[in-house]
Motif scaffolding. Sequence first.
Motif, short mmCIF file in Angstrom:
data_model
loop_
_atom_site.label_atom_id
_atom_site.label_comp_id
_atom_site.label_asym_id
_atom_site.label_seq_id
_atom_site.Cartn_x
_atom_site.Cartn_y
_atom_site.Cartn_z
N ILE A 87 -19.34 69.80 45.27
CA ILE A 87 -19.06 68.92 46.40
C ILE A 87 -20.35 68.77 47.18
O ILE A 87 -20.78 69.69 47.86
N GLY A 88 -20.96 67.61 47.04
CA GLY A 88 -22.24 67.39 47.68
C GLY A 88 -22.06 66.97 49.11
O GLY A 88 -20.94 66.92 49.63
N PHE A 89 -23.19 66.70 49.78
CA PHE A 89 -23.14 65.95 51.02
C PHE A 89 -22.80 66.77 52.26
O PHE A 89 -23.41 66.58 53.30
N ILE A 90 -21.83 67.70 52.14
CA ILE A 90 -21.42 68.44 53.34
C ILE A 90 -22.56 69.28 53.90
O ILE A 90 -22.83 69.28 55.10
N GLY A 91 -23.27 69.98 52.99
CA GLY A 91 -24.35 70.85 53.42
C GLY A 91 -25.48 70.08 54.08
O GLY A 91 -26.18 70.59 54.94
N LEU A 92 -25.66 68.84 53.68
CA LEU A 92 -26.74 68.02 54.25
C LEU A 92 -26.31 67.43 55.59
O LEU A 92 -27.05 67.47 56.58
N VAL A 93 -25.10 66.91 55.63
CA VAL A 93 -24.72 66.05 56.73
C VAL A 93 -24.09 66.78 57.92
O VAL A 93 -24.37 66.46 59.07
N ILE A 94 -23.29 67.79 57.63
CA ILE A 94 -22.61 68.48 58.74
C ILE A 94 -23.61 69.09 59.73
O ILE A 94 -23.47 68.91 60.94
N PRO A 95 -24.66 69.83 59.26
CA PRO A 95 -25.60 70.37 60.25
C PRO A 95 -26.25 69.27 61.10
O PRO A 95 -26.47 69.47 62.30
N HIS A 96 -26.51 68.11 60.49
CA HIS A 96 -27.09 67.01 61.26
C HIS A 96 -26.12 66.49 62.31
O HIS A 96 -26.48 66.28 63.46
N ILE A 97 -24.87 66.28 61.88
CA ILE A 97 -23.86 65.79 62.82
C ILE A 97 -23.73 66.78 63.97
O ILE A 97 -23.73 66.41 65.14
N MET A 98 -23.66 68.07 63.62
CA MET A 98 -23.45 69.09 64.65
C MET A 98 -24.66 69.19 65.58
O MET A 98 -24.52 69.47 66.76
N ARG A 99 -25.86 68.97 65.01
CA ARG A 99 -27.05 69.02 65.86
C ARG A 99 -26.98 67.93 66.93
O ARG A 99 -27.44 68.11 68.04
N ARG A 100 -26.39 66.80 66.56
CA ARG A 100 -26.23 65.73 67.54
C ARG A 100 -25.13 66.02 68.54
O ARG A 100 -25.17 65.56 69.67
N VAL A 101 -24.14 66.77 68.11
CA VAL A 101 -23.02 67.04 69.01
C VAL A 101 -23.30 68.23 69.93
O VAL A 101 -23.14 68.15 71.14
N VAL A 102 -23.76 69.35 69.36
CA VAL A 102 -23.91 70.57 70.17
C VAL A 102 -25.37 70.96 70.43
O VAL A 102 -25.62 71.92 71.14
N GLY A 103 -26.34 70.23 69.85
CA GLY A 103 -27.74 70.57 70.07
C GLY A 103 -28.30 71.45 68.97
O GLY A 103 -27.59 71.84 68.04
N ALA A 104 -29.60 71.79 69.08
CA ALA A 104 -30.28 72.48 68.00
C ALA A 104 -30.29 74.00 68.14
O ALA A 104 -30.95 74.69 67.39
#
Lengths: 317, 255
Positions: A243-260
């Motif tokens: 299952i691709g994509f989750i590992g790439l995209v979720i951290p990015h989405i979360m960085r936008r939501v909760v910060g780095a």
Amino acid sequence: MLLCGLTLLHALVSGSVPIPFATVLQLLGGQAADPAAGQLQTIILQLRLPRALAAMVTGGLLAMAGAYMQVLLRNPLADPYVLGVSGGAAIGALLALMLGLGSSLVSGGALFGALASMLLVFGLSHRHNNWYSEQLLLTGIVVATGWGALISFILAISPDQQLRGMLFWLMGDMSHSDTPTLEAMLLLVCVIISLPLATRLNLYAQGPMRAASLGVAVQPLQWTIFVIASIMTATAVQLAGAIGFIGLVIPHIMRRVVGADHRILIPASALGGAILLLLADTLARTVFTPMQLPTGVLTAMLGVPLFLYLLNKGRRT
Amino acid sequence: MTVLSCQQLQLNVPGKTLVSGLDWDIEAGQFWLVIGRNGSGKTTLLQTLAGLRPAAGGEISLHSQPLQQYRRRQIAQRMAILFQHQESGFPITVQESALAGRHPHRGLWDWSDQDQHETVFSALQTMDLASVMQLPVDQLSGGERRRLELATLLIQDPELYLLDEPTNHLDLHHQISTLEHFSGLAAAPQHCVVMASHELNLGLRYCSHVLLLYGNGAWEAGRIDEVIDPERLERLYQHPMTVQPGSHGNIYLPA
């Protein structure tokens, strides 16, 4: 958290046999009066609940592994799959499928393939006790391409009756999942480990030299990140296929939501990964019911628009 | 009190010896200026002193104990280094970036950023950054970023500051205010500063001591009034120099 719980309930309610919300709550409470309810209980407790839990655990593991990898490589493109892990796992799993082995051996093959591929990539780019992130990323991409060619080769020479299973595995498939007790414990342990590591991850993300000058023992930290991310990825892969994509995209989405800040980012990634994959898997089961789609297809279908939306929104503000 | 000392320190880069046999004591209350041509080993020296790269030979000791016997965290409590270039990471705010300076002084589970607020705020104020505290770092100008790194060093609050070209990107006013601040720190007991710089006249105005690196292994160290003269500077920079009297001592200019 709340969202996570709601998604889980939604997953239990929906399916080929619709079960009303109230009944689900009753059954989870352990009350099964008549035989019809008993049948529903079987569906929920033995089919839907294990699968839903497996989806959540897999999503959580993959998203966290992605967050760790992005710190280690200090590159937003890093993700366990881009680095060739899924390819290695796929080779292991496809070989097992081709030989007609049982599903536990397919999982074992995937686990072995994932670990072997990660050791290969990291071993090749580890020089003088140091990881050079560009070399690591390039090596990973090249190795992944190599695996891709091998996968096509295996598919080409495989007998027709095994092709469908192989393709489903390659697209990520949750339909053989048992209750993932061990995997869930691993997820929990990894979240807990990440908490005391998080401030050091924050510093490492700003550069290894700077981290060292601020008192971080850099090499032990790099090894810790590598080992944790590898174990999490390999576990997720043997649970659910590629299952691709989750590992790439979720951290990015979360960085936008909760910060780095990794103190929040890593647990948030685990939660976000769990929610997205569970949602995707529920849709995969229900959209063309009773036909089931591969989960990986739905993950990308949900994740791509969500990510593009957040990326654009972030740019405008 | 000697804070850091080198015995027979040797620094190499591939194919070349930059510094050899360096015996050098850095004592509390001293402000050292390190000068030399490009590639003469100034940066290599500072990073080696901070324990971030291995020396080719010799010994570095911190409070008379070999540097290797310290843990990274203990070193970071005692010395801070300003890098010449800052690697860029994931986007964070000015305040978050400055907070990193507290890391060597905080426990694993000491998560409350609120307690650190005053320290962080006063350091940012010293470096004239209080008004941009909440901005993302990548929206700062080059000079503001430089001052943010300096503020992070102040928050780290070590005994020994190692500054690699601190005045890079700074405007005239901030060059002076920054060096005023560090010379004030160096004058206080228990602190010392080592600064590598190409700003010869600024350095001579604020520093007490100077280390000359000739780039071929040779070096000279001592009080500025004892070591600095036009002939030495001509030999160091391999360029003819002129001297003019100025309000803060002699001004050396390339001819």
